[in-house]
Design an enzyme around this catalytic site. Structure first.
Site, PDB file in Angstrom:
ATOM      1  N   ASN A  30      54.214  -9.265  93.880  1.00  0.00           N
ATOM      2  CA  ASN A  30      54.747  -9.211  92.512  1.00  0.00           C
ATOM      3  C   ASN A  30      56.203  -9.644  92.474  1.00  0.00           C
ATOM      4  O   ASN A  30      56.625 -10.355  91.568  1.00  0.00           O
ATOM      5  CB  ASN A  30      54.603  -7.806  91.927  1.00  0.00           C
ATOM      6  N   LYS A  71      67.410  13.431  97.863  1.00  0.00           N
ATOM      7  CA  LYS A  71      66.993  12.295  97.045  1.00  0.00           C
ATOM      8  C   LYS A  71      68.173  11.788  96.222  1.00  0.00           C
ATOM      9  O   LYS A  71      68.380  10.587  96.059  1.00  0.00           O
ATOM     10  CB  LYS A  71      65.871  12.761  96.120  1.00  0.00           C
ATOM     11  N   ARG A 107      57.632   5.385  95.439  1.00  0.00           N
ATOM     12  CA  ARG A 107      58.498   6.551  95.481  1.00  0.00           C
ATOM     13  C   ARG A 107      58.743   7.000  94.035  1.00  0.00           C
ATOM     14  O   ARG A 107      58.853   6.142  93.145  1.00  0.00           O
ATOM     15  CB  ARG A 107      59.822   6.115  96.130  1.00  0.00           C
ATOM     16  N   HIS A 164      51.479  -0.801  87.231  1.00  0.00           N
ATOM     17  CA  HIS A 164      50.477   0.029  87.908  1.00  0.00           C
ATOM     18  C   HIS A 164      49.104  -0.635  87.798  1.00  0.00           C
ATOM     19  O   HIS A 164      48.724  -1.105  86.723  1.00  0.00           O
ATOM     20  CB  HIS A 164      50.452   1.429  87.286  1.00  0.00           C
TER      21      HIS A 164
HETATM   22  C1  GRF Z   1      50.674  -3.584  92.916  1.00  0.00           C
HETATM   23  O1  GRF Z   1      49.283  -3.456  92.802  1.00  0.00           O
HETATM   24  C2  GRF Z   1      51.375  -2.726  91.906  1.00  0.00           C
HETATM   25  O2  GRF Z   1      50.675  -2.582  90.707  1.00  0.00           O
HETATM   26  C3  GRF Z   1      51.462  -1.400  92.615  1.00  0.00           C
HETATM   27  O3  GRF Z   1      51.717  -1.733  93.955  1.00  0.00           O
HETATM   28  C4  GRF Z   1      51.164  -3.007  94.252  1.00  0.00           C
HETATM   29  C5  GRF Z   1      52.234  -3.853  94.869  1.00  0.00           C
HETATM   30  O4  GRF Z   1      51.750  -5.072  95.364  1.00  0.00           O
HETATM   31  N1  GRF Z   1      52.457  -0.540  91.991  1.00  0.00           N
HETATM   32  P1  GRF Z   1      52.759  -6.167  95.918  1.00  0.00           P
HETATM   33  O5  GRF Z   1      53.626  -5.493  96.970  1.00  0.00           O
HETATM   34  O6  GRF Z   1      53.592  -6.648  94.764  1.00  0.00           O
HETATM   35  O7  GRF Z   1      51.925  -7.253  96.489  1.00  0.00           O
END
Ligand code: GRF
Length: 194
Positions: free
Chosen positions: A13, A64, A90, A108
């Protein structure tokens, strides 16, 4: 608009977001990548893509709050306006939430409020749900809660395996996330002009 991306793992991502900036889908700059895993592959991607990065070992901090205070110092130095969580495994604490109110966005891999938590894709698959999807939302103190900004559905078909479903979800994430971020940027820019 200067963005920081937080990621703990693979970083597909993150990479999609960098390309979206280059393609003009996102009107901003990715000023910093923050990782809480010093060995994460996303750090290699950042290097290749010439995005400055910092990595931390949260356990090495006494709390934290102390960890997030250190992160905050880097965000300030990089003049970050908006935080984007892209696979950041986290829970965000008060220190960051208070410093960036309504300016932290998460992606998500499920149709929230269904299947929150660490394995949203697997949970929907094991549950034999007919559909699942992707949600982009503002981050609050909960786990995968907070106002929803964008959501799209993915059908779970008979022939799907967990791998094929994961591929479909990630492809959708790479499309939806940049668009949702750009919407937020536009809103913030409007507020700025007012
Ligand atoms: C994704 O599926 C995102 O929705 C979730 O963690 C995953 C991360 O994937 N929160 P990447 O590291 O971006 O490939």
């Amino acid at each position: 608009m200067r963005l920081a991306v937080f990621a703990s793992g693979n970083g597909s991502n993150f990479e999609a977001l960098v390309h979206s900036v280059h393609e003009g889908v996102i009107d901003g700059k990715i000023a910093l990548l923050v990782s809480d895993q010093p060995d994460a592959y996303v750090l290699t991607r950042a290097k290749k893509l010439n995005v400055p990065s910092v990595a931390f070992t949260p356990k090495a901090f006494e709390s934290k709050a102390a960890y997030e205070k250190e992160v905050l110092d880097h965000l300030k130095e990089a003049k970050v306006d908006l935080i984007v969580l892209a696979g950041y495994m986290r829970i965000v604490g008060k220190t960051l939430l208070q410093a960036f109110p309504e300016r932290i966005i998460n992606i998500h891999p499920s149709l929230l409020p269904n299947y929150p938590g660490r394995q949203g894709i697997l949970d929907a698959f094991m549950d034999k749900a007919e559909q699942t999807g992707v949600t982009v939302h503002l981050v609050d103190e909960g786990v995968d809660t907070g106002p929803i900004l964008a959501q799209e559905t993915v059908a779970i078909e008979e022939h799907d395996t967990i791998d094929s479903l994961e591929r479909k979800i990630h492809a959708l994430e790479h499309e939806l996330f940049p668009k949702a971020i750009q919407k937020v940027i536009k809103e913030l820019q409007k507020e700025h002009v007012k």
